[in-house]
Design an enzyme around this catalytic site. Structure first.
Site, PDB file in Angstrom:
ATOM      1  N   ASP A 137      63.306  53.250  73.240  1.00 21.01           N
ATOM      2  CA  ASP A 137      63.206  52.243  72.230  1.00 21.01           C
ATOM      3  C   ASP A 137      63.393  51.082  72.960  1.00 21.01           C
ATOM      4  OD1 ASP A 137      63.440  50.831  69.862  1.00 21.01           O
ATOM      5  OD2 ASP A 137      65.306  51.291  69.577  1.00 21.01           O
ATOM      6  N   ASP A 141      65.177  49.112  67.400  1.00 15.28           N
ATOM      7  CA  ASP A 141      65.153  49.790  65.678  1.00 15.28           C
ATOM      8  C   ASP A 141      65.406  51.156  65.767  1.00 15.28           C
ATOM      9  OD1 ASP A 141      62.919  50.892  67.024  1.00 15.28           O
ATOM     10  OD2 ASP A 141      61.472  50.019  65.576  1.00 15.28           O
ATOM     11  N   ASP A 145      58.953  53.478  71.228  1.00 15.58           N
ATOM     12  CA  ASP A 145      57.855  52.549  70.991  1.00 15.58           C
ATOM     13  C   ASP A 145      56.954  52.587  72.276  1.00 15.58           C
ATOM     14  OD1 ASP A 145      59.341  50.740  72.812  1.00 15.58           O
ATOM     15  OD2 ASP A 145      60.244  50.120  70.876  1.00 15.58           O
ATOM     16  N   ASP A 214      46.191  61.688  70.462  1.00 23.43           N
ATOM     17  CA  ASP A 214      46.342  62.709  69.667  1.00 23.43           C
ATOM     18  C   ASP A 214      45.410  62.455  68.438  1.00 23.43           C
ATOM     19  OD1 ASP A 214      47.493  64.941  68.289  1.00 23.43           O
ATOM     20  OD2 ASP A 214      49.705  64.555  68.917  1.00 23.43           O
ATOM     21  N   GLU A 372      44.592  72.146  69.478  1.00 31.09           N
ATOM     22  CA  GLU A 372      45.785  72.862  68.949  1.00 31.09           C
ATOM     23  C   GLU A 372      45.244  74.102  68.316  1.00 31.09           C
ATOM     24  OE1 GLU A 372      49.710  72.387  66.464  1.00 31.09           O
ATOM     25  OE2 GLU A 372      47.985  71.364  65.696  1.00 31.09           O
ATOM     26  N   HIS A 445      56.429  69.298  70.555  1.00 31.67           N
ATOM     27  CA  HIS A 445      57.310  68.600  69.376  1.00 31.67           C
ATOM     28  C   HIS A 445      57.575  69.512  67.896  1.00 31.67           C
ATOM     29  CE1 HIS A 445      53.178  68.137  68.339  1.00 31.67           C
ATOM     30  NE2 HIS A 445      53.466  67.711  66.980  1.00 31.67           N
ATOM     31  N   ASP A 446      56.813  70.709  67.961  1.00 30.33           N
ATOM     32  CA  ASP A 446      56.906  71.573  66.897  1.00 30.33           C
ATOM     33  C   ASP A 446      57.949  72.836  67.202  1.00 30.33           C
ATOM     34  OD1 ASP A 446      55.174  69.963  65.327  1.00 30.33           O
ATOM     35  OD2 ASP A 446      53.381  71.188  66.090  1.00 30.33           O
TER      36      ASP A 446
HETATM   37  C1  GLC Z   1      50.128  69.716  64.085  1.00 27.72           C
HETATM   38  C2  GLC Z   1      51.204  68.813  64.660  1.00 27.72           C
HETATM   39  C3  GLC Z   1      52.267  68.761  63.779  1.00 27.72           C
HETATM   40  C4  GLC Z   1      51.996  68.014  62.356  1.00 27.72           C
HETATM   41  C5  GLC Z   1      50.940  69.006  61.815  1.00 27.72           C
HETATM   42  C6  GLC Z   1      50.054  68.173  60.799  1.00 27.72           C
HETATM   43  O1  GLC Z   1      50.578  70.869  64.125  1.00 27.72           O
HETATM   44  O2  GLC Z   1      51.665  69.230  65.849  1.00 27.72           O
HETATM   45  O3  GLC Z   1      53.487  68.131  64.299  1.00 27.72           O
HETATM   46  O4  GLC Z   1      52.982  68.323  61.548  1.00 27.72           O
HETATM   47  O5  GLC Z   1      49.782  69.338  62.911  1.00 27.72           O
HETATM   48  O6  GLC Z   1      49.250  67.101  61.221  1.00 27.72           O
END
Ligand code: GLC
Length: 729
Positions: A137, A141, A145, A214, A372, A445-446
């Protein structure tokens, strides 16, 4: 191991390190004669970055440890002896004949592959996923960023990163932290401006790093003007841009599908007088890919970003874009609903859309795409990736789901063993050997943090021994390579290390054991770090993984931020689980574990922000941070950097074929990467006991790197040791 052998190895490591350092001079890590291209690091401009982060050439000593202190590190012998043709120390020295597996005996799985020449830039580089909210950051905030990323480009470069997968930074109400896009053509002000984005792309470009966007194309935000228009009534130009259906005769939703984040996948719209479908939150309505106008609008978005010079795309949730017939499924829980994933993922006909995407967006461009691909099995990979496939790579999640029977229910965990992991990883290697390319990943990140995920006996997520019961000594010996150290009975090991470890890690009350646990954690992290850079494919690191980030273990559900975590918790409670059972599941699988802010320093807020961080900083930041780990040659960060250098310096780790060896071994995951002139032998010990293997496997090979003090002894891996050998073909 005999003491004399150990001493010899330490001396060898010392000499090797000295030779290596002199061979490297001031060049980039692993800077043997083979690494010319990495030298570009030294040419980076000095603007907009902290002095300490500048890309001045990296002192190899920082990476490889102070030789002579028993530090582990690159052994230059392998590289330098290529030239001299000198024989390595004999493989049998210090080795044993305990294991019956040999390369010949094992059911070897050799993959024929194309060799380097045809390889593209993204097959030879490393990618880092940056979760922008939590990276750095710069405006106080408490939220990361774009400028924060620009500031840290040189940090990334030191790990050989050539592409950043940037999580969504588009305009968004942030119902799902940016995965709900209100405008694909604007940057959300939380993250900066379009000028900041342009600067990031340009500064990254100067360092030979490309930005990979993404693309969230399965759905938008309900605040997207497309949806607002579509929902405004049945008669408007965008009326068919989303999935609208009438209510059932009883007024209920059109089907009994449960959204991925829980609750019905349908939400009623008053203005429209119909239900709309959302695979995820109700704030994330699904787009109607059947409509050519929608597809065309999405291709325009992708091309807009390509015109800005981005290096490719990660395609979010892409397996859900094609919808099947709208009919009820067999209820799979007490709520009478069925998981939407099981109804809609990877529906027949999806590949037609994706081929069109490839034609309209990618053809002729030097970019890469990675999908994905939840719901795509390893055996289906050939239709999804490669020349005739739709993407260059897909994230396939079998190894991530190794410990769950169903993604819908985080409490429905299953035991697994090293044999399972080997089988799963082997499948992906095999299926991408001839066709396409594999994105090597153990975090995102999931997902939970990889140490907790793949070394459950070290996990901080089980906070009571009771809770860890499913993973303790009661685990069947057949199934649990990790815990059943008696698996190789001749090695002789304790049989109940798990419960002991859990209590040590959790309580931290026993200093000696706590520090043993720290060592185990560090070694375990290095096992994953080794696989990241030695499996065949492109390494996709996730921020913090290189520092050894851990899961969070907050006590109460209110402490969690992630919407899917909260929904999962509610689902479990509704299904009759106790609060403790639900919290146990949350501690293992909450996405917040991957999302706590980066640790740059040991100072306030881990150097992430001058404000209040949007999510608490993990309490291990005093030791687990860039500043501290950069100074420690034995740190996880140093290992990741070393392994990146090893990969770069040993071509066969990039282009070589993959053959699993020691297939039946209960402790060791090992494979050979065969290149045109050399082959690398990679050995990782997943157990906390010494592991023996047939030393002939590394005959005439030289140690390149080992994570254990005095390690790399042919025939033996110390607990959790990773070692790479190399031999001339
Ligand atoms: C993908 C992303 C996840 C998001 C989901 C909905 O699985 O990796 O973080 O919540 O899509 O967009």
């Amino acid at each position: 191991m005999k003491k004399t052998t150990k001493a010899k190895m330490i001396i060898a490591a010392f000499l090797a390190a000295v030779m290596f350092l002199s061979a490297c001079g001031a060049s980039a890590p692993g800077g043997s004669q083979k690494q010319g291209s990495q030298e570009t690091e030294t040419q980076k401009p000095k603007s907009a970055v902290e002095p300490s982060e500048q890309g001045e050439s990296v002192n190899s000593a920082e990476y490889f440890g102070k030789a002579g202190e028993g530090q582990t590190g690159l052994n230059s012998e392998a590289a330098s002896e290529r030239e001299t043709g000198k024989q390595p120390e004999t493989a049998s020295e210090g080795g044993t004949e305990a294991q019956s597996e040999t390369a010949d005996e094992s059911a070897a799985m050799e993959s024929e592959v194309q060799m380097t020449e045809g390889l593209k830039w993204w097959q030879k580089t490393n990618v880092c996923e940056i979760y922008i909210r939590s990276f750095n950051d710069t405006d106080g905030d408490g939220i990361g960023d774009l400028n924060g990323i620009t500031e840290k480009l040189d940090y990334l470069k030191k790990m050989g990163i050539g592409a950043i997968w940037l999580t969504p930074c588009y305009k968004s109400p942030q119902a799902d932290n940016g995965y709900d896009i209100a405008d694909y053509y604007e940057i959300d002000e939380t993250f900066g401006t379009m000028e900041d984005m342009d600067r990031l792309i340009a500064e990254a470009g100067k360092r030979d790093i490309r930005i990979v966007m993404d693309l969230v194309f399965n759905h938008t935000s309900d605040q997207n003007s497309w949806f607002i228009e579509s929902a405004s009534g049945k008669d408007n130009p965008k009326s068919d841009w989303y999935i609208w259906r009438d209510a059932k005769p009883d007024g209920g939703p059109p089907t009994n599908w449960r959204g991925i984040f829980g609750g019905s996948a349908w939400t009623w719209s008053e203005t429209r007088g119909q239900y709309y479908l959302h695979t995820f939150l109700s704030e994330q309505p699904d787009l109607n890919w059947e409509n050519p106008e929608v597809r065309s609008a999405l291709y325009d978005v992708a091309n807009f970003w390509l015109d800005k010079g981005v290096g490719g795309f990660r395609m979010d949730a892409v397996t859900y874009i094609k919808k099947p017939e709208f009919k009820d499924g067999e209820p799979d829980a007490g709520d009478g609903m069925t998981a939407i994933h099981n109804m809609t993922a990877n529906t027949d006909g999806i590949l037609d859309y994706l081929h069109e995407f490839k034609d309209k967006v990618q053809r002729g461009k030097d970019i890469f795409t990675v999908g994905e691909a939840n719901g795509v099995s390893a055996s289906e990979l050939p239709q999804w990736v490669g020349e005739d496939g739709v993407f260059d790579m897909v994230f396939e999640f079998s190894h991530m789901l190794i410990d769950l029977n169903s993604e819908t229910d985080w409490s429905d965990r299953r035991e697994w063993s090293l044999a399972d992991l080997k089988r799963i990883l082997g499948e992906s290697q095999k299926n991408t050997a001839q066709n396409g390319w594999y994105p090597i990943f153990f975090e995102n990140h999931d997902q939970p943090r990889c140490i907790d995920h793949f070394f459950p006996e070290l996990s901080v997520s089980s906070t009571s021994s009771e809770n860890s019961a499913s993973f303790d000594s009661s685990a069947s010996s057949e199934n649990s390579a990790f815990f059943d150290t008696g698996a190789s009975s001749d090695i002789g090991a304790s049989s109940d290390i798990v419960a002991a470890s859990d209590s040590n890690v959790a309580s931290g009350s026993d200093t000696a054991s706590a520090s043993d646990a720290d060592t185990d954690v560090r070694m375990a992290a290095k096992v994953i770090g080794t696989l990241m850079f030695t499996l065949r494919g492109t390494p996709f690191l996730y921020q913090g993984q290189e520092l050894g980030f851990r899961n969070v273990t907050w006590d109460v559900i209110d402490a969690y931020n992630d919407i899917s975590t909260k929904r999962h918790y509610e689902f479990l409670i509704d299904e009759g689980k106790t609060v403790e059972e639900a919290m146990e599941a949350v501690r293992h699988f909450s996405r917040d574990s991957a999302r706590t802010p980066m640790h740059w320093t040991a100072g306030e807020n881990a150097g992430f922000t001058d404000g209040t961080p949007w999510l608490p900083i993990h309490d291990n930041y005093k030791t687990c941070n860039v500043e501290t780990e950069e100074k420690d040659p034995d740190s996880i960060l140093s290992w990741y950097r070393s392994m990146a250098a090893v990969r770069k310096a040993h071509e066969e780790l990039i282009d070589g074929s993959f053959e699993e060896i020691l297939n039946e071994h209960k402790q060791i995951y090992a494979f050979i990467r065969r290149g045109s002139s050399h082959e690398a032998i990679v050995l990782t010990n997943f157990s906390r006991e010494e592991a023996e293997y047939d030393a002939s496997i590394v005959e005439e090979a030289e140690l390149v790197i080992s994570s254990a003090e005095g390690g790399g002894v042919p025939g033996i891996l110390s607990p959790l040791e990773s070692a790479v050998f190399e031999r001339k073909k």
